[in-house]
Design a protein around this motif. Structure first.
Motif, PDB file in Angstrom:
ATOM      1  N   THR A  44       0.824  -1.221   0.000  1.00  0.00           N
ATOM      2  CA  THR A  44       0.000   0.000   0.000  1.00  0.00           C
ATOM      3  C   THR A  44       0.850   1.260   0.000  1.00  0.00           C
ATOM      4  OG1 THR A  44      -0.100   0.021   2.394  1.00  0.00           O
ATOM      5  CG2 THR A  44      -1.868  -1.130   1.244  1.00  0.00           C
ATOM      6  N   ALA A  45       2.182   1.109   0.065  1.00  0.00           N
ATOM      7  CA  ALA A  45       3.037   2.293   0.161  1.00  0.00           C
ATOM      8  C   ALA A  45       3.028   3.064  -1.156  1.00  0.00           C
ATOM      9  CB  ALA A  45       4.460   1.872   0.518  1.00  0.00           C
ATOM     10  N   MET A  46       2.686   4.350  -1.056  1.00  0.00           N
ATOM     11  CA  MET A  46       2.578   5.161  -2.264  1.00  0.00           C
ATOM     12  C   MET A  46       3.853   5.968  -2.468  1.00  0.00           C
ATOM     13  SD  MET A  46      -1.221   6.542  -1.660  1.00  0.00           S
ATOM     14  CE  MET A  46      -2.604   5.412  -1.589  1.00  0.00           C
ATOM     15  N   ASN A  47       4.087   6.312  -3.712  1.00  0.00           N
ATOM     16  CA  ASN A  47       5.262   7.103  -4.016  1.00  0.00           C
ATOM     17  C   ASN A  47       4.950   8.001  -5.206  1.00  0.00           C
ATOM     18  OD1 ASN A  47       7.716   8.138  -4.703  1.00  0.00           O
ATOM     19  ND2 ASN A  47       8.817   6.201  -4.535  1.00  0.00           N
ATOM     20  N   ALA A  48       4.779   9.277  -4.929  1.00  0.00           N
ATOM     21  CA  ALA A  48       4.351  10.203  -5.983  1.00  0.00           C
ATOM     22  C   ALA A  48       5.403  10.336  -7.077  1.00  0.00           C
ATOM     23  CB  ALA A  48       4.040  11.571  -5.387  1.00  0.00           C
ATOM     24  N   LYS A  51       5.119   7.285 -10.200  1.00  0.00           N
ATOM     25  CA  LYS A  51       3.797   6.863 -10.657  1.00  0.00           C
ATOM     26  C   LYS A  51       3.875   6.277 -12.055  1.00  0.00           C
ATOM     27  CE  LYS A  51       0.403   9.796 -10.077  1.00  0.00           C
ATOM     28  NZ  LYS A  51      -0.316  11.063  -9.952  1.00  0.00           N
ATOM     29  N   ASN A  65      -0.875   3.675 -10.594  1.00  0.00           N
ATOM     30  CA  ASN A  65      -1.163   5.107 -10.643  1.00  0.00           C
ATOM     31  C   ASN A  65      -0.897   5.835  -9.333  1.00  0.00           C
ATOM     32  OD1 ASN A  65      -3.333   3.511  -9.710  1.00  0.00           O
ATOM     33  ND2 ASN A  65      -4.680   5.276  -9.826  1.00  0.00           N
ATOM     34  N   MET A  66      -0.642   5.090  -8.250  1.00  0.00           N
ATOM     35  CA  MET A  66      -0.309   5.742  -6.986  1.00  0.00           C
ATOM     36  C   MET A  66       1.173   5.523  -6.664  1.00  0.00           C
ATOM     37  SD  MET A  66      -3.231   6.693  -5.206  1.00  0.00           S
ATOM     38  CE  MET A  66      -4.961   6.521  -5.501  1.00  0.00           C
ATOM     39  N   ARG A  68       2.586   2.662  -6.402  1.00  0.00           N
ATOM     40  CA  ARG A  68       2.776   1.454  -5.599  1.00  0.00           C
ATOM     41  C   ARG A  68       3.401   0.364  -6.474  1.00  0.00           C
ATOM     42  NH1 ARG A  68      -3.340   1.813  -3.332  1.00  0.00           N
ATOM     43  NH2 ARG A  68      -3.677   1.752  -5.564  1.00  0.00           N
ATOM     44  N   PRO A 226     -10.320  -1.436  -1.400  1.00  0.00           N
ATOM     45  CA  PRO A 226      -9.061  -0.714  -1.435  1.00  0.00           C
ATOM     46  C   PRO A 226      -8.592  -0.423  -0.009  1.00  0.00           C
ATOM     47  CG  PRO A 226     -10.891   0.733  -2.023  1.00  0.00           C
ATOM     48  CD  PRO A 226     -11.431  -0.655  -1.914  1.00  0.00           C
ATOM     49  N   PRO A 227      -7.310  -0.222   0.238  1.00  0.00           N
ATOM     50  CA  PRO A 227      -6.206  -0.134  -0.727  1.00  0.00           C
ATOM     51  C   PRO A 227      -5.696  -1.493  -1.196  1.00  0.00           C
ATOM     52  CG  PRO A 227      -5.384   0.269   1.472  1.00  0.00           C
ATOM     53  CD  PRO A 227      -6.861   0.112   1.598  1.00  0.00           C
ATOM     54  N   TYR A 241      -5.418   2.763 -17.716  1.00  0.00           N
ATOM     55  CA  TYR A 241      -4.040   3.123 -18.050  1.00  0.00           C
ATOM     56  C   TYR A 241      -3.471   2.173 -19.098  1.00  0.00           C
ATOM     57  CZ  TYR A 241      -4.902   5.303 -13.576  1.00  0.00           C
ATOM     58  OH  TYR A 241      -5.474   6.019 -12.566  1.00  0.00           O
TER      59      TYR A 241
END
Lengths: 274, 506
Positions: A44-48, A51, A65-66, A68, A226-227, A241
């Protein structure tokens, strides 16, 4: 025990379906089992900053898209998908076998009534059933499991009933009956072990159908929340996408294909057992 | 033998039909491709729910009917109300009587003159003066609509309301039209031609329009039931314009399209049930505000597009929007943890965000929030629910802990966004309860001086921000794709598509 080992060894060597079925299934199971202890990233770790990246060394299946990591999410997602498929088949097999064995063995009025109900259930689209259950109990993977499980009962019941009907008048059954074996013991100790081959391959086929049904229903948005995402949910998230970032939709898709392929090869291999 | 020749004849006829259809269809295609800029096809996401403007409920219907119907006053792109069917108006000293002068020579689409009777008829129809339920709840405020003379109408209110003008954008329709549900007649820049359910809504320019006439003669609104087909239809030329394309769809469009970026005019927030534990403690709500970072949400959900908000007001309402409130809570995890300890939750807590599954942008936002809240030890589970379940469980029954949605404004008045926070308001689904707020809101309504009134509304926004009524995030970005054959799209602070401003590109 030794003869079992030998048979498996022999089949692995000579039975192409069995061999590839084993290899693919072990690969998928490895993905899931490794995921229990270690995943490259938190799913679930996001990284802008990362992406929708394609396949790379840092992210073997790219990112979503997040931002991850798709590999980690696939590892987690196949766990959910496998769990749902296993649960579905478990519900279907247990309930289906009991219903099929009883109706097949005893026959008569009870058989007629129960089998007509099963027919009705059979004719009922599983998606519709799932939607009804979800609209009553809310969205969630337990509900999905329940819906799919119920939908899988009829096919197992029919297969088992047919097999029991076939075995009911066989010599060994007659023999046992003369010895005064009880009905319960007759069904579950004498007849059932004799139909395990058919049951085994229908379980594997059922497993495949369950994986596909889970993917289909999650694609409609009912199922895992989600997530976290099952493989089917990942596909539905990824579809927008598809053109910009094909790896996001391809990777979970390929894992689903392999999962289904592995189990169906295994089933085919078992039915061609040498 | 006879049978054979019969079936041969049938197949010959069939073949002919097929060929003719094909020819027509193909020629239709070719004329589309020729770049005919006197015809515009606009894709819309849902069907028109009613041709009768007073009975239309869907925002998607109202945005289309905006081109056909007009009220006494009409909003413009800057959020002002300009006289439309009325040429001017006066408001009495006590804010109870609004007097309108009928615009000289204004005509309906069928060529008949608009009369004061038509105005009275239209307003009465909405106010339910015949004893029926008012179609617009605010219209229950109307005491009576009186015809003064051939060109003047006055609207008398039961109680003073200096903001009532914003309600008078309601469509004026001819009293003589006995069948408004199938024969829509209005005064707008476009007149109705035809419509087919699930297919299209066709209008043509009204050449006797009183104001600036539309540029494009024929406009078709085509219903695009399948959102996935929008990009393909835009590229293929079967639609020229589509409002609200997603940023992913926008990325797939080529150079043939102009992309207008605006905002959706929504207050997107994580709405919190203020009556539910632990959110009844203001410190907990403030802690959530400190923990989240709106800019990060925008980065994840829409590649950084969107406009940050700090209270229940979006930036297009320039008159009321207070950018300084965006800084009430600058992301500060340490501060958030401190507040949680003060409130008695040193180890955080767990709650569920219910989010409507048909809005991917809200679901995505919820996921980012859930990730951000982990940093202060708060676990936010996400539960996707169907839109109808959301309406009944969250909005009507208020049976929820938190939810992520966007709230829009139905009129150009600050009340349409702020009224719901009054303690006993029926729409107060967040259960916000602040006597201070109620007082400020009441003072705003009672005041007739526009500057003072605005100041009171701003006071309301400030209270919402300080009391952390909800975790305000952003006004979502909106992208409009328009074929380069056309130009001139304008954004409104309301949910409308003004086609009359679009013109062919040189």
């Amino acid at each position: 025990m030794n003869s079992y080992k030998k048979a498996i060894h022999k089949n692995f060597k000579e039975n192409t379906f069995f061999r590839w079925g084993c290899i693919i299934t072990v690969l998928i199971l490895l993905l899931v089992v490794v995921g229990l202890f270690w995943m490259p990233y938190e799913p679930t770790a996001m990284n802008a900053a990362e992406k929708l990246k394609g396949i790379s060394l840092r992210h073997p299946m790219g990112t979503d898209n997040m931002g991850r990591d798709v590999l980690s999410r696939v590892m987690y997602g196949s766990r959910i998908t496998l769990l749902i498929a296993a649960g579905t088949v478990a519900i279907g097999t247990v309930a289906g076998t009991i219903i099929g064995a009883l109706t097949g063995y005893f026959g008569g009025m009870l058989d007629e009534i129960i089998m007509r109900i099963i027919d009705a259930l059979f004719a009922f689209p599983s998606i519709l059933l799932a939607l009804v259950i979800v609209s009553i109990f809310g969205i969630g993977w337990i509900q999905l499991l329940l819906a799919l499980g119920i939908a899988f009962v009829p096919s197992f019941a029919r297969i088992v009933r047919g097999e029991v009907l076939r075995c009911r008048n066989m010599d060994y059954v007659e023999n046992a009956r003369l010895q005064g074996v009880s009905d319960f013991r007759m069904i579950f100790v004498h007849i059932l072990p004799n139909i395990r081959g058919v049951l085994m391959s229908s379980i594997l086929i059922g497993f495949n159908n369950a994986v596909l049904a889970e993917a289909g229903l999650s694609y409609l948005g009912i199922g895992s929340q989600p997530p976290y995402a099952s493989l089917g949910k990942m596909l539905s998230d990824a579809q927008q996408y598809m053109f910009g970032n094909p790896s996001y939709v391809l990777c979970p898709g390929i894992v689903i294909v392999l999962m289904v392929l592995g189990f169906s090869f295994l089933g085919e291999g078992i039915s061609r057992w040498k | 033998m006879k049978r054979g020749s019969f079936s041969r004849r049938i197949s010959a006829i069939l073949l002919m039909i097929v060929m003719t259809t094909l020819t027509i269809a193909l020629s239709g295609c070719s004329s589309d491709k020729a770049g005919d800029s006197s015809k515009l096809t606009v894709g819309i996401p849902q069907d028109i729910d009613s041709l009768d403007p007073h009975y239309a409920t869907g925002a998607g219907t109202k945005e289309v009917l905006f081109n056909v119907f007009e009220g006494l006053v009409k909003p413009d792109e800057n959020g002002n109300l300009n006289p439309a069917v009325a040429s001017e108006y006066t408001v009495s000293e006590d804010n109870k009587v609004y007097t309108f002068t009928l615009r000289d020579g204004i005509k309906f689409h069928d060529g008949s003159q608009v009369t004061v009777e038509d105005i009275k008829y239209s307003l009465d129809r909405n106010a339910g003066t015949d004893g029926s339920e008012p179609l617009i709840s605010a219209f229950s405020q109307i005491e009576s609509v009186n015809i003064v003379d051939d060109s003047h109408v006055e609207v008398v209110l039961k109680e003073a309301d200096s903001d009532f003008l914003t309600q008078l954008t309601v469509a004026i329709i001819p009293a003589a039209n006995t069948d408004p549900a199938t024969k829509p007649i209005g005064t707008g820049p476009y007149k109705y031609v035809s419509s087919s359910p699930q297919e299209n809504f066709v209008v043509t320019r009204f050449d006797d329009y009183w104001g600036e006439k539309a540029f494009i003669k024929d406009v078709t609104f085509k219903i695009e039931a399948n959102a996935d087909a929008v990009v393909m239809d835009l590229k293929g030329g079967s639609i020229d314009m589509y409002a609200r394309v997603t940023s992913q769809q926008a990325a797939q469009l080529d150079d043939n399209f102009t992309l207008y970026e605006g905002t959706m005019n929504l207050v997107q927030a994580m709405y919190i049930n203020n009556a539910e534990k632990p959110f009844d403690d203001v410190r907990v709500r403030q802690a959530l505000c400190y923990a989240i970072n709106p800019q990060e949400v925008m980065d994840f959900v829409s590649d950084g597009a969107g406009a940050e908000i700090g209270s229940a007001m979006f930036p297009s309402f320039t008159k009321y929007f207070m950018p300084e409130l965006n800084d009430t809570y600058d992301t500060d995890t340490a501060k958030a943890k401190e507040l949680l300890i003060d409130a008695g939750y040193p180890n955080g807590f767990e709650f569920t965000i219910k989010v409507p599954s048909n809005y991917p942008q809200h679901v995505d936002t919820a996921q980012v929030l859930s990730e951000e809240l982990k940093s202060i030890g708060v676990t936010a589970n996400i539960q996707e629910i169907e839109w109808n379940t959301w309406l009944s469980d969250v909005y009507s029954d208020r049976n929820y802990q938190a939810t992520v949605v966007g709230v829009d404004a139905s009129t150009l008045s600050a009340t349409s966004l702020l009224a719901r926070y009054v303690s006993d308001a029926g729409r107060n689904f967040v259960n916000f309860n602040s006597p201070e707020y109620d007082e400020a809101y009441k003072a705003a309504l009672a005041n007739s001086d526009d500057a003072e009134k605005t100041e009171y509304f701003k006071q309301c926004e400030r209270i919402l921000s300080e009391q952390a009524a909800s975790v305000y995030i952003q006004d979502l970005p909106e992208f409009v794709a328009l074929n380069k054959k056309f130009t001139g799209y304008v954004f409104y602070p309301l949910y409308v598509q003004d086609i009359s401003k679009i013109k062919p590109a040189e």
